[in-house]
Design a protein around this motif. Structure first.
Motif, short mmCIF file in Angstrom:
data_model
loop_
_atom_site.label_atom_id
_atom_site.label_comp_id
_atom_site.label_asym_id
_atom_site.label_seq_id
_atom_site.Cartn_x
_atom_site.Cartn_y
_atom_site.Cartn_z
N LEU A 2 -15.60 -20.62 113.78
CA LEU A 2 -16.24 -21.85 114.50
C LEU A 2 -15.32 -22.30 115.24
N ILE A 3 -15.61 -22.65 116.59
CA ILE A 3 -14.99 -23.08 117.64
C ILE A 3 -15.68 -24.37 118.30
N ASP A 4 -14.82 -25.45 118.91
CA ASP A 4 -15.44 -26.46 119.56
C ASP A 4 -14.23 -26.80 120.70
N TYR A 5 -14.61 -26.59 121.84
CA TYR A 5 -13.32 -26.77 123.03
C TYR A 5 -13.65 -27.82 123.71
N HIS A 6 -14.63 -28.70 123.66
CA HIS A 6 -14.90 -29.75 124.24
C HIS A 6 -15.05 -31.04 123.57
N THR A 7 -13.92 -32.14 123.53
CA THR A 7 -14.14 -33.23 122.80
C THR A 7 -13.32 -34.48 123.53
N GLN A 33 -11.03 -23.46 115.15
CA GLN A 33 -10.22 -23.89 116.26
C GLN A 33 -10.85 -25.31 116.79
N LEU A 34 -10.12 -26.03 117.08
CA LEU A 34 -10.63 -27.44 117.83
C LEU A 34 -9.79 -27.55 118.89
N GLY A 35 -10.49 -27.68 120.21
CA GLY A 35 -9.98 -28.12 121.42
C GLY A 35 -10.08 -29.69 121.55
N VAL A 36 -8.86 -30.29 121.88
CA VAL A 36 -8.90 -31.68 122.29
C VAL A 36 -8.78 -31.56 123.76
N MET A 224 -23.45 -11.14 135.11
CA MET A 224 -22.19 -11.09 135.91
C MET A 224 -21.00 -10.81 135.25
N GLY A 225 -20.94 -10.97 133.81
CA GLY A 225 -19.75 -10.53 132.96
C GLY A 225 -18.94 -11.68 132.80
N ILE A 226 -19.40 -12.83 133.04
CA ILE A 226 -18.56 -14.27 133.04
C ILE A 226 -18.24 -14.62 131.43
N PRO A 227 -16.95 -14.69 131.17
CA PRO A 227 -16.59 -15.07 129.76
C PRO A 227 -17.12 -16.61 129.50
N LEU A 228 -17.51 -16.47 128.25
CA LEU A 228 -18.28 -18.06 127.87
C LEU A 228 -17.52 -18.50 126.63
N THR A 229 -17.23 -19.73 126.54
CA THR A 229 -16.87 -20.57 125.40
C THR A 229 -18.09 -21.59 125.02
N VAL A 230 -17.84 -22.26 124.02
CA VAL A 230 -18.73 -23.53 123.60
C VAL A 230 -17.99 -24.72 123.39
N GLY A 231 -18.86 -25.78 123.57
CA GLY A 231 -18.22 -27.07 123.34
C GLY A 231 -19.25 -28.19 123.32
N SER A 232 -18.91 -29.32 122.36
CA SER A 232 -19.81 -30.10 121.98
C SER A 232 -19.83 -31.62 122.92
N ASP A 233 -18.63 -31.63 123.65
CA ASP A 233 -18.48 -32.81 124.34
C ASP A 233 -18.69 -33.95 123.31
N ALA A 234 -18.32 -33.90 122.16
CA ALA A 234 -18.27 -35.22 121.41
C ALA A 234 -17.44 -36.26 121.92
N HIS A 235 -18.16 -37.43 121.70
CA HIS A 235 -17.54 -38.83 122.00
C HIS A 235 -17.17 -39.51 120.68
N ASP A 236 -17.48 -39.02 119.68
CA ASP A 236 -17.34 -39.59 118.30
C ASP A 236 -17.14 -38.49 117.31
N PRO A 237 -16.31 -38.52 116.36
CA PRO A 237 -15.63 -37.53 115.33
C PRO A 237 -17.08 -37.09 114.58
N GLN A 238 -17.91 -37.81 114.38
CA GLN A 238 -19.07 -37.46 113.47
C GLN A 238 -20.10 -36.54 114.30
N LYS A 239 -20.17 -36.61 115.73
CA LYS A 239 -20.86 -35.74 116.58
C LYS A 239 -20.18 -34.42 116.92
N LEU A 240 -18.91 -34.03 116.37
CA LEU A 240 -18.06 -32.85 116.41
C LEU A 240 -18.99 -31.59 116.20
N SER A 241 -18.97 -30.83 117.07
CA SER A 241 -19.69 -29.39 116.90
C SER A 241 -21.31 -29.78 117.09
N GLU A 242 -21.94 -31.15 117.19
CA GLU A 242 -23.36 -31.17 117.50
C GLU A 242 -23.91 -30.17 118.23
#
Length: 276
Positions: A2-7, A33-36, A224-242
C-alpha cells in the motif's frame, strides 16, 4: 503493498500535523511506502502580500528536507518513507523552479499546476475569480500550463491533472470534444516526457465530487501506456490514504496492474492487487 505519494504537513500553513505524525499514522494503517510531498515555497508572488498559509516559507525548505530524511532513516524497517516535493509549475519561473528541484536529493518531485498567473485555481478563497470568465478559455490556459509542465523535464509525475474542475466549473457539453482535445494534448506531452501521473483521490471530498483526473482522462492515459501512482493529498494525518481504496479499485477495474513508485528520482513499478 500500500502506497500514498501525496501528503502535506503543518509547514505549508494549511495542513495540520507534523511529518512524524504522518509517518506514525502510515505505520498504523499498514502503508508500505509513504511519500511526503509538501508544497514548494511561493516564488512568483510576495508571500507577505498574498493570501496567507499557502506554502512553506523559503527558509523552511532546508529544514523540511533535513527532517524528512532524518525520519526516513529513523523509521527504516517499519515504513519506507520517500521524500518529495510538490513543485508548482509557473510559466516564466522555470529557472527558479529548477534551482529548487536540483538543490536537494529528492526521491521524487510532483509537477502540479495551481496557479494561472496570481490566481490559485485550487484555493477556495479565490473562487470569485471565476466570475465573468469564459470557462473554456480558462481550461485552455490551464491545460496549456499542464502541457508545458510536462515538457520541462523537471517532474517525475504530474499531480491532480484536472484540478481545474475542483469547484465544479466545467465547459458546457457543446464543448466536450474541444475539452477532450485539451486533455489529450496534455497527456501526449506527459507520454512524450516519459513521466507518470497520479490518481489523486482527494477530489471525492471536493465540490467536483470526482477524483483527479476523471475516469475519461484516466482511460486515455492507460490506453497511452502512461504509468500511474496514487495519492490521497492528505492535509491531516487522520486523512492519510483517504479514498485510496476507491482509487485502487477503479484502476484495477480499468485494467491497471502496476503502480509507479519513486526513489532517488528513479521510477520502479510494483504490483497493484485488487482490494479484498
Amino acid at each position: 503493498m500500500l502506497i500514498d505519494y501525496h501528503t502535506h504537513h503543518e509547514r505549508c500553513g494549511h495542513a495540520v500535523g507534523a511529518l512524524e505524525d504522518y509517518i506514525r499514522r502510515g505505520i498504523e494503517i499498514g502503508l508500505s511506502q509513504l511519500g511526503v510531498s509538501d508544497h514548494m515555497p511561493l516564488l512568483h508572488v510576495d508571500p507577505a502580500a498574498y493570501y496567507p498559509e499557502m506554502a512553506m516559507p523559503m527558509e523552511e525548505l532546508p529544514r523540511y528536507v533535513e527532517e524528512a530524511f532524518r525520519l526516513k532513516e529513523k523509521y527504516r524497517g517499519q515504513i519506507d518513507v520517500r521524500v518529495g516535493l510538490e513543485g508548482d509549475y509557473i510559466e516564466g519561473w522555470e529557472e527558479q523552479i529548477e534551482r529548487i528541484i536540483t538543490a536537494y536529493p529528492w526521491d521524487y518531485v510532483i509537477g502540479s499546476v495551481h496557479f494561472l498567473g496570481e490566481w490559485d485555481v485550487s484555493d477556495f478563497r479565490q473562487v470569485h475569480n471565476w466570475e465573468g470568465k469564459d470557462v473554456f478559455a480558462v481550461y485552455a490556459q490551464y491545460y496549456d500550463a499542464v502541457t508545458k509542465a510536462a515538457q520541462t523535464g523537471f517532474y517525475d509525475f504530474l499531480g491532480h491533472l484536472d484540478v481545474i474542475k475542483r469547484f465544479g466549473y466545467k465547459p458546457g457539453p457543446e464543448l466536450e470534444q474541444e475539452t477532450i482535445e485539451l486533455e489529450r494534448r496534455a497527456l501526449a506531452a506527459v507520454k512524450e516526457a516519459g513521466i507518470a501521473i497520479e490518481l489523486n483521490a482527494s477530489g471525492l471530498s471536493k465540490p467536483c465530487a470526482e477524483m483527479f483526473p476523471s475516469e475519461r482522462i484516466l482511460q486515455a492515459a492507460i490506453e497511452m501506456g502512461i504509468p500511474l501512482t496514487v495519492g490521497s493529498d492528505a492535509h491531516d494525518p487522520q486523512k492519510l490514504s483517504e479514498h485510496l481504496d476507491q482509487a485502487r479499485t477503479l484502476l484495477y477495474k480499468l485494467g491497471v496492474r502496476e503502480l509507479a513508485t519513486f526513489e532517488g528520482r528513479r521510477r520502479s513499478m510494483i504490483p497493484l492487487e485488487a482490494d479484498k
